[in-house]
Design a protein around this motif. Structure first.
Motif, mmCIF file in Angstrom:
data_model
loop_
_atom_site.group_PDB
_atom_site.id
_atom_site.type_symbol
_atom_site.label_atom_id
_atom_site.label_comp_id
_atom_site.label_asym_id
_atom_site.label_seq_id
_atom_site.Cartn_x
_atom_site.Cartn_y
_atom_site.Cartn_z
ATOM 1 N N GLU A 91 0.715 -19.548 5.369
ATOM 2 C CA GLU A 91 0.318 -18.187 4.966
ATOM 3 C C GLU A 91 -1.002 -17.804 5.609
ATOM 4 N N ARG A 92 -1.942 -18.727 5.578
ATOM 5 C CA ARG A 92 -3.260 -18.443 6.155
ATOM 6 C C ARG A 92 -3.173 -18.293 7.666
ATOM 7 N N ASP A 95 -2.614 -14.617 1.551
ATOM 8 C CA ASP A 95 -3.483 -15.402 0.684
ATOM 9 C C ASP A 95 -4.666 -14.536 0.293
ATOM 10 N N SER A 136 -6.648 -15.023 -2.127
ATOM 11 C CA SER A 136 -7.704 -15.745 -2.846
ATOM 12 C C SER A 136 -9.058 -15.542 -2.182
#
Lengths: 209, 172
Positions: free
Chosen positions: B67-68, A68, A70
């Motif tokens: 995912e994190r 991720d 972001s």
């Protein structure tokens, strides 16, 4: 979060741009660079405020080390310019990526400082932008953020070294004594301590910077 | 009755998942196993009670996707150098210790089990005589039953303190 350090060392860490690429491994791994820019101490003879601006690598050009990415995204601004400011002596203002942040520096003891982290969105942000800011801000610049642990560990060690007996001299050469500075010049720190000494009434010494 | 037995065994399985979780997060060598304790759709957060009660969305940790959660292991190992060379770390190794309990389990109509538990996390830094309090509060978890067995659909670590007491490296 409670840092094991004197409040002035925490603030000094903001004035210092030299440590950023050396200490924050996450930035190195994703190959996030801060290009150019400068650090200013406006009206340094009277004030100790810090203003620093640079431009960082766009998310698309970073190494996708995380799933991720972001965390390093800039969606709410036309450029990747970022700004760090300190309203002397301890008002830390950050505009980095899509994160708008204030940090409050609250001394608890000579070697303990409470930092409160607050994050902001704009009143007219659409919901998905608010969510993005919520997911990004603390993840990078929050109390458990990717870069925060390294500062906390380094500051704890510097605090311990302040107990060393005898004379302590901290020396880093810089070709400039007056702003504007590059980010790697640690010179803005000198202005912080000059302003602090003025604030607490330490007389200026002839010839001392 | 079969239904009661099934519910009881689900509650027991949820408790065992939590016990396995504690074993993993207390072992710095096993952090790579941490993501496997979560379902494919997972949500791990560390929040303050203060923010929760005020309805403020900012979390201390917001790993609101698998995912994190996987990225957290990368941050721990690669960004912070945990368990690696001294030259890559800026801090002394720390041994975490979770003390969890009591544990309350509530089976839900949708087959999941809600788990609530008190917790304290201590950390003992290498070469120091005193452990440090890292965190204190309550787990609020949801366990679902997948074909791989029980997994956390969500795990919310609710801190009693409005601020962190110290940095923490490994998951709470």
């Amino acid at each position: 979060m409670i840092f094991r350090t004197n409040w002035k060392l925490y603030v000094e860490n903001i004035y210092d741009g030299y440590h950023v690429t050396a200490l924050h491994t996450g930035f190195q791994l994703v190959r996030l660079r801060s290009h150019g820019g400068q650090r200013l101490v406006p009206n340094y003879e009277r004030h100790g405020h810090l203003w620093g601006q640079s431009r960082s690598t766009r998310r698309e050009e970073l190494q996708p080390v995380l799933r991720d990415m972001s965390l390093f995204d800039v969606r709410t601004k036309p450029t990747t310019d970022h700004t760090m400011m300190v309203v002397f002596p301890s008002g830390v203002v950050t505009d980095y990526f899509d994160t708008l942040q204030l940090r409050y520096v609250l001394p608890l003891a000579v070697d303990q400082t409470l930092i409160e982290f607050t994050f902001f969105a704009r009143a007219d942000d659409p919901e998905e932008v608010v969510q993005h800011r919520v997911r990004q801000g603390p993840a990078v610049l929050g109390p458990a953020g990717a870069i925060t642990l390294e500062d906390a560990a380094a500051l704890a060690r510097v605090q311990m070294s302040s107990l060393a007996r005898g004379d302590n001299v901290v020396l880093k050469g810089t070709p400039k004594r007056f702003p504007p500075y590059r980010h790697v010049d640690e010179a803005p720190i000198r202005h912080f301590y000059q302003a602090y000494r003025r604030l607490i009434g330490v007389p200026e010494e002839e010839g001392k910077p | 009755m079969k239904v009661v037995e099934e519910l009881a065994s689900r509650e027991q399985a949820a408790r065992e998942l939590l016990a396995r979780y504690v074993r993993v997060v207390d072992d710095p060598d096993r952090i790579e196993e941490w993501p496997d304790l979560f379902a494919e759709e997972a949500d791990y957060r560390v929040v303050t009670r203060e923010n929760l009660q005020a309805g403020l969305p900012v979390c201390v940790v917001c790993d609101d996707s698998k995912e994190r959660i996987v990225d957290r292991v990368t941050v721990i190992r690669e960004f912070w150098g945990a368990g690696g060379r001294l030259e890559d770390r800026h801090y002394n190794q720390i041994q975490p210790r979770h003390v969890v309990g009591p544990v309350w389990t509530e089976p839900q109509d949708d087959g999941t089990v809600r788990v609530v538990a008190n917790f304290v996390v201590w950390g003992t830094p290498a070469a120091e005589p005193n452990p440090r309090l890292l965190a204190l509060g309550e787990y609020r978890d949801v366990v679902i039953f997948t074909d791989r067995g029980p997994r956390f659909r969500s795990k919310w670590v609710v801190l009693d303190t409005p601020v962190l007491q110290d940095v923490f490296v490994y998951p709470l």
